[in-house]
Design a protein around this motif. Structure first.
Motif, PDB file in Angstrom:
ATOM      1  N   ARG A 361      35.610  80.657   3.333  1.00 57.36           N
ATOM      2  CA  ARG A 361      36.064  81.878   4.003  1.00 57.36           C
ATOM      3  C   ARG A 361      34.933  82.457   4.851  1.00 57.36           C
ATOM      4  O   ARG A 361      35.101  82.819   6.004  1.00 57.36           O
ATOM      5  CB  ARG A 361      36.450  82.897   2.928  1.00 57.36           C
ATOM      6  CG  ARG A 361      37.761  83.516   3.189  1.00 57.36           C
ATOM      7  CD  ARG A 361      38.339  84.421   2.127  1.00 57.36           C
ATOM      8  NE  ARG A 361      37.793  84.460   0.812  1.00 57.36           N
ATOM      9  CZ  ARG A 361      38.482  84.123  -0.294  1.00 57.36           C
ATOM     10  NH1 ARG A 361      39.723  83.703  -0.226  1.00 57.36           N
ATOM     11  NH2 ARG A 361      37.919  84.233  -1.480  1.00 57.36           N
ATOM     12  N   ARG A 362      33.750  82.557   4.248  1.00 55.62           N
ATOM     13  CA  ARG A 362      32.639  83.186   4.964  1.00 55.62           C
ATOM     14  C   ARG A 362      32.155  82.304   6.110  1.00 55.62           C
ATOM     15  O   ARG A 362      31.784  82.811   7.160  1.00 55.62           O
ATOM     16  CB  ARG A 362      31.498  83.509   3.996  1.00 55.62           C
ATOM     17  CG  ARG A 362      31.937  84.545   2.979  1.00 55.62           C
ATOM     18  CD  ARG A 362      30.769  85.247   2.352  1.00 55.62           C
ATOM     19  NE  ARG A 362      31.187  85.951   1.146  1.00 55.62           N
ATOM     20  CZ  ARG A 362      30.437  86.812   0.491  1.00 55.62           C
ATOM     21  NH1 ARG A 362      29.227  87.095   0.912  1.00 55.62           N
ATOM     22  NH2 ARG A 362      30.881  87.405  -0.592  1.00 55.62           N
ATOM     23  N   ILE A 363      32.146  80.995   5.908  1.00 64.91           N
ATOM     24  CA  ILE A 363      31.749  80.110   7.006  1.00 64.91           C
ATOM     25  C   ILE A 363      32.718  80.299   8.175  1.00 64.91           C
ATOM     26  O   ILE A 363      32.295  80.382   9.333  1.00 64.91           O
ATOM     27  CB  ILE A 363      31.734  78.626   6.543  1.00 64.91           C
ATOM     28  CG1 ILE A 363      30.584  78.390   5.562  1.00 64.91           C
ATOM     29  CG2 ILE A 363      31.607  77.685   7.742  1.00 64.91           C
ATOM     30  CD1 ILE A 363      30.548  76.987   4.966  1.00 64.91           C
ATOM     31  N   MET A 364      34.002  80.426   7.860  1.00 63.65           N
ATOM     32  CA  MET A 364      34.986  80.568   8.942  1.00 63.65           C
ATOM     33  C   MET A 364      34.868  81.920   9.653  1.00 63.65           C
ATOM     34  O   MET A 364      34.953  81.982  10.878  1.00 63.65           O
ATOM     35  CB  MET A 364      36.403  80.334   8.412  1.00 63.65           C
ATOM     36  CG  MET A 364      36.677  78.853   8.188  1.00 63.65           C
ATOM     37  SD  MET A 364      38.420  78.480   7.993  1.00 63.65           S
ATOM     38  CE  MET A 364      38.566  78.624   6.238  1.00 63.65           C
ATOM     39  N   VAL A 365      34.667  82.995   8.893  1.00 64.26           N
ATOM     40  CA  VAL A 365      34.471  84.305   9.526  1.00 64.26           C
ATOM     41  C   VAL A 365      33.263  84.250  10.464  1.00 64.26           C
ATOM     42  O   VAL A 365      33.313  84.699  11.609  1.00 64.26           O
ATOM     43  CB  VAL A 365      34.273  85.429   8.475  1.00 64.26           C
ATOM     44  CG1 VAL A 365      33.839  86.730   9.139  1.00 64.26           C
ATOM     45  CG2 VAL A 365      35.547  85.647   7.683  1.00 64.26           C
ATOM     46  N   GLY A 366      32.183  83.643   9.974  1.00 64.66           N
ATOM     47  CA  GLY A 366      30.960  83.547  10.768  1.00 64.66           C
ATOM     48  C   GLY A 366      31.141  82.676  11.996  1.00 64.66           C
ATOM     49  O   GLY A 366      30.668  83.009  13.085  1.00 64.66           O
TER      50      GLY A 366
ATOM     51  N   ASP B   4      46.196  83.792  13.216  1.00 59.73           N
ATOM     52  CA  ASP B   4      47.340  83.010  12.733  1.00 59.73           C
ATOM     53  C   ASP B   4      46.872  81.622  12.251  1.00 59.73           C
ATOM     54  O   ASP B   4      45.689  81.281  12.347  1.00 59.73           O
ATOM     55  CB  ASP B   4      48.437  82.910  13.805  1.00 59.73           C
ATOM     56  CG  ASP B   4      47.932  82.239  15.078  1.00 59.73           C
ATOM     57  OD1 ASP B   4      46.958  81.466  14.992  1.00 59.73           O
ATOM     58  OD2 ASP B   4      48.502  82.499  16.155  1.00 59.73           O
ATOM     59  N   VAL B   5      47.821  80.865  11.738  1.00 61.30           N
ATOM     60  CA  VAL B   5      47.467  79.582  11.119  1.00 61.30           C
ATOM     61  C   VAL B   5      46.852  78.607  12.133  1.00 61.30           C
ATOM     62  O   VAL B   5      45.955  77.836  11.799  1.00 61.30           O
ATOM     63  CB  VAL B   5      48.669  78.918  10.395  1.00 61.30           C
ATOM     64  CG1 VAL B   5      49.019  79.695   9.150  1.00 61.30           C
ATOM     65  CG2 VAL B   5      49.861  78.800  11.308  1.00 61.30           C
ATOM     66  N   ASP B   6      47.320  78.677  13.394  1.00 64.35           N
ATOM     67  CA  ASP B   6      46.750  77.782  14.405  1.00 64.35           C
ATOM     68  C   ASP B   6      45.279  78.103  14.634  1.00 64.35           C
ATOM     69  O   ASP B   6      44.457  77.200  14.812  1.00 64.35           O
ATOM     70  CB  ASP B   6      47.512  77.910  15.739  1.00 64.35           C
ATOM     71  CG  ASP B   6      48.899  77.319  15.636  1.00 64.35           C
ATOM     72  OD1 ASP B   6      49.140  76.562  14.672  1.00 64.35           O
ATOM     73  OD2 ASP B   6      49.747  77.634  16.495  1.00 64.35           O
ATOM     74  N   GLU B   7      44.974  79.409  14.656  1.00 66.83           N
ATOM     75  CA  GLU B   7      43.570  79.800  14.841  1.00 66.83           C
ATOM     76  C   GLU B   7      42.711  79.366  13.659  1.00 66.83           C
ATOM     77  O   GLU B   7      41.567  78.945  13.842  1.00 66.83           O
ATOM     78  CB  GLU B   7      43.475  81.308  15.064  1.00 66.83           C
ATOM     79  CG  GLU B   7      43.706  81.683  16.526  1.00 66.83           C
ATOM     80  CD  GLU B   7      43.774  83.181  16.722  1.00 66.83           C
ATOM     81  OE1 GLU B   7      42.865  83.730  17.367  1.00 66.83           O
ATOM     82  OE2 GLU B   7      44.728  83.801  16.219  1.00 66.83           O
ATOM     83  N   VAL B   8      43.240  79.484  12.449  1.00 66.51           N
ATOM     84  CA  VAL B   8      42.486  79.027  11.272  1.00 66.51           C
ATOM     85  C   VAL B   8      42.168  77.542  11.423  1.00 66.51           C
ATOM     86  O   VAL B   8      41.026  77.106  11.191  1.00 66.51           O
ATOM     87  CB  VAL B   8      43.270  79.275   9.958  1.00 66.51           C
ATOM     88  CG1 VAL B   8      42.601  78.565   8.788  1.00 66.51           C
ATOM     89  CG2 VAL B   8      43.371  80.764   9.680  1.00 66.51           C
ATOM     90  N   THR B   9      43.137  76.776  11.854  1.00 62.24           N
ATOM     91  CA  THR B   9      42.932  75.337  12.027  1.00 62.24           C
ATOM     92  C   THR B   9      41.841  75.080  13.062  1.00 62.24           C
ATOM     93  O   THR B   9      40.978  74.212  12.883  1.00 62.24           O
ATOM     94  CB  THR B   9      44.255  74.666  12.457  1.00 62.24           C
ATOM     95  OG1 THR B   9      45.277  75.114  11.589  1.00 62.24           O
ATOM     96  CG2 THR B   9      44.160  73.161  12.397  1.00 62.24           C
ATOM     97  N   LYS B  10      41.868  75.885  14.139  1.00 64.66           N
ATOM     98  CA  LYS B  10      40.864  75.722  15.191  1.00 64.66           C
ATOM     99  C   LYS B  10      39.465  76.108  14.683  1.00 64.66           C
ATOM    100  O   LYS B  10      38.484  75.382  14.913  1.00 64.66           O
ATOM    101  CB  LYS B  10      41.271  76.607  16.386  1.00 64.66           C
ATOM    102  CG  LYS B  10      40.486  76.317  17.648  1.00 64.66           C
ATOM    103  CD  LYS B  10      40.888  77.267  18.776  1.00 64.66           C
ATOM    104  CE  LYS B  10      39.671  77.600  19.618  1.00 64.66           C
ATOM    105  NZ  LYS B  10      39.732  78.911  20.237  1.00 64.66           N
ATOM    106  N   ILE B  11      39.390  77.236  13.966  1.00 62.78           N
ATOM    107  CA  ILE B  11      38.094  77.685  13.429  1.00 62.78           C
ATOM    108  C   ILE B  11      37.553  76.654  12.438  1.00 62.78           C
ATOM    109  O   ILE B  11      36.373  76.310  12.455  1.00 62.78           O
ATOM    110  CB  ILE B  11      38.219  79.071  12.732  1.00 62.78           C
ATOM    111  CG1 ILE B  11      38.669  80.143  13.717  1.00 62.78           C
ATOM    112  CG2 ILE B  11      36.896  79.480  12.097  1.00 62.78           C
ATOM    113  CD1 ILE B  11      39.154  81.426  13.043  1.00 62.78           C
ATOM    114  N   ALA B  12      38.440  76.138  11.578  1.00 62.51           N
ATOM    115  CA  ALA B  12      38.019  75.147  10.578  1.00 62.51           C
ATOM    116  C   ALA B  12      37.444  73.917  11.270  1.00 62.51           C
ATOM    117  O   ALA B  12      36.445  73.340  10.820  1.00 62.51           O
ATOM    118  CB  ALA B  12      39.197  74.764   9.688  1.00 62.51           C
TER     119      ALA B  12
END
Lengths: 497, 95
Positions: A361-366, B4-12
């Motif tokens: 979670r924190r890695i993603m927020v950062g 949204d879920v698409d952004e989470v996928t992109k951030i990941a």
């Protein structure tokens, strides 16, 4: 023969060792036995270093016999598992480093060993120090010695629980947003976060580099002074280490407090909807009365940007953590996933499988806050707000010598109570975070007990904040209180024997 | 602020994290809540305030470019998942 060494402070044990009343081997064996027989209740240790500890103890006994040994020679303590220890597993409570045997010592570990300290083992913590309850550890939650259903706080929860239950006379901790002070408050012990840069960060696994600072966790201010004497100092291996002479932190302990000006920030008291517990506030007020009786003057002050601390912290810390934790790639050390199909699969699956949810979670927020187009809105904005928070303290210290406030708004919460709500968990650090953002030193000392929401009697911590490099002042202020009261001598019933 | 879920996928993907399909929605909710908390900063006027990167405005210390450590390649590679002839092994990158 029951020698009750666990009822003694480091200061007392040091005197006994120096006088030859007990040997380091005897003492080390005593605490190793205590850990082995009682830690299944707490889960406060990840690794017990029996052989190394006994070898170090034997070495210390030789030095004691030879004479002129430093004060801490032969005193056994525990290190938080965030500090690299040569030849000993250093996990940071993560699956990522479950197989990591460090090839070198952190400067803190090296300094303490040079001072004669014996390492009993490595304590449990929140994974990569990200957490306020010790529930994010890959090795399972740590229990609070005062109530086994409650959390010990975090991230240095294993160190706090071990010292609270007297499984170790003292321990090291690290504090990025309250990780020494909050668990110290929850477990009824004394903890000190020094000025940023006072203690070397070399070999201390990085979380948020502009905030991380190591410090002592012990039974008393006098113990913390002895430990800080050994921990602190300039280190050229840490580029943010401060080149400034280390004073003798024990030297000022006995200065009288007459005329001490104590600032009380209104933002930390009488909070209407911040979950401030009335019983905690009552204990804090009793402690303030005690200070008044000792000749101190209580002065109302303002830290107007206090409310910004939590939002600013949750940009700065995740941003820095996302950069720091990019080093865990499954290539050079640590966890690697099975059968990676290509290099990218190796990176992403090793990290995805080995980091826990809070860390991810924190890695993603950062990562989001630092991603293209968002830097100004998040990280830069946060660094500007950080200046405002720091300026508040600067102004306050023109009028007062120290600032006092509760360490936490309430006593230890129960295991599982806040795990589904990261925001509620983050807000439990509301009183400790500003100190890290400003880089000033602060302590937490036990000042009484309050009934928790479930009716248990739990310790309350008073936070004492000081100006840059005022560690000796903080220790003096804490020690004088501990000369007049015995809250710091209280032990949880289950671990008294 | 809503992620949204698409952004989470992109951030990941940017963060090199393989995220479980089942967890994407909960990450989206958590990240949105965290960014809402962070948005409190927007109410503050920071015009003219310099960003703070170090409590003492200290700058990076420089030192002479001399060797201060010795070669410990074997110790360091002993803890690596896979090595051969002093090299770290990873899956084939160039076909």
């Amino acid at each position: 023969m029951n020698s009750n060494y666990h009822t003694k402070t480091v200061t007392e044990l040091s005197a006994m060792l120096q006088a030859g009343e007990v040997s380091s081997v005897e003492l080390t064996r005593y605490f190793l036995d205590r850990i082995k027989s009682s830690d299944d209740k707490l889960n406060s240790f990840i690794t017990i270093c029996e052989q190394q500890a006994l070898a170090q103890a034997a070495e210390s006994d030789e030095k004691l016999k030879a004479g002129n040994a430093p004060a801490l020679t032969g005193v056994p303590i525990a290190h938080k598992d965030i500090f690299c220890t040569d030849g000993v597993k250093t996990s940071c409570a993560s699956k990522m480093l479950d197989n990591f045997i460090s090839p070198y010592d952190a400067t803190v570990v090296k300094n303490m060993r040079a001072a004669g300290v014996v390492m009993l083992g490595k304590t449990n913590m929140d994974e990569f120090a990200m957490g306020s309850s010790n529930e994010t550890s890959y090795y399972g939650a740590v229990k609070n010695p005062w109530n086994l259903a409650a959390v010990p706080g975090g991230s240095s929860g294993g160190s706090a629980a071990a010292v609270g239950a007297r499984l170790a006379p003292a321990a090291t901790g690290t504090d990025t947003g309250g990780s020494i002070r909050q668990p110290a408050a929850f477990c009824g012990i004394t903890g000190l976060k020094p000025t940023y840069g006072r203690v070397s960060r070399f070999g201390m696994i990085a979380f948020a580099s502009s905030l991380d600072q190591a410090g002592p966790m012990g039974q008393s201010a006098s113990d913390c002074a002895l430990l800080l004497n050994a921990m602190a100092g300039f280190d050229e291996k840490d580029s943010t280490s401060i080149e400034k002479a280390v004073p003798d932190y024990s030297a000022d302990l006995n200065k009288p407090l007459h005329g001490l000006r104590i600032g009380l920030p209104k933002e930390y008291f009488n909070i209407k909807d911040g979950g401030m517990d009335a019983a905690v506030e009552a204990a804090i007020n009793t402690a303030l009365d005690q200070y008044k009786a000792m000749g101190a003057e209580l002065i109302d002050i303002e830290l107007p940007n206090s409310a910004l601390s939590v939002p600013v912290y949750y940009v700065v810390a995740p941003a820095e953590c996302s950069a720091n934790l990019s080093r865990f790639d499954g290539v050079r050390y640590g966890y690697r996933c099975d059968n990676p199909k290509d290099l990218n699969d190796l990176y992403t699956r090793s990290r995805g499988e080995a980091f826990g949810m809070e860390v991810q979670r924190r890695i993603m927020v950062g990562t989001y806050a630092l991603s293209s187009g968002y830097y100004d809105a998040y990280y830069l904005k946060a660094q500007k707000c950080r200046h405002l928070i720091s300026d508040d303290f600067k102004k306050a210290f023109e009028k007062v010598d120290v600032i006092m406030a509760p360490t936490t708004p309430a006593t230890a919460f129960n295991i599982g109570e806040k795990t589904d709500d990261p925001i509620a968990m983050y807000l439990s650090d509301i009183f400790t975070i500003a100190v890290n953002l400003a880089g000033i030193p602060a302590m937490s000392i036990p000042v009484g007990f309050a009934k928790s929401s479930t009716g248990e009697t739990m310790p309350v911590g008073l936070q004492i904040m000081g100006n840059y490099f005022a560690e000796a002042k903080l220790l003096n202020v804490a020690h004088q209180y501990q000369q007049q009261t015995d809250w710091h001598k209280q032990m949880p019933e289950e671990f008294k024997a | 602020m809503s992620i949204d879920v698409d952004e989470v996928t992109k951030i990941a993907k940017l963060a090199c994290l393989s995220v479980n399909e089942d967890d994407v929605q909960s990450y989206a909710t958590n990240l949105s809540n965290i960014l809402d908390l962070v948005a409190q900063m927007d109410e503050v006027d920071t015009s003219g305030v310099t960003p703070m990167s170090h409590p003492f405005d200290a700058v990076q210390r420089l030192r002479e470019d001399v060797v201060t450590d010795f070669d410990r390649r074997e110790d360091f590679q002993a803890i690596a998942p896979k090595t051969e002839d002093g090299l770290y092994l990873v899956p084939k990158v160039i076909e």
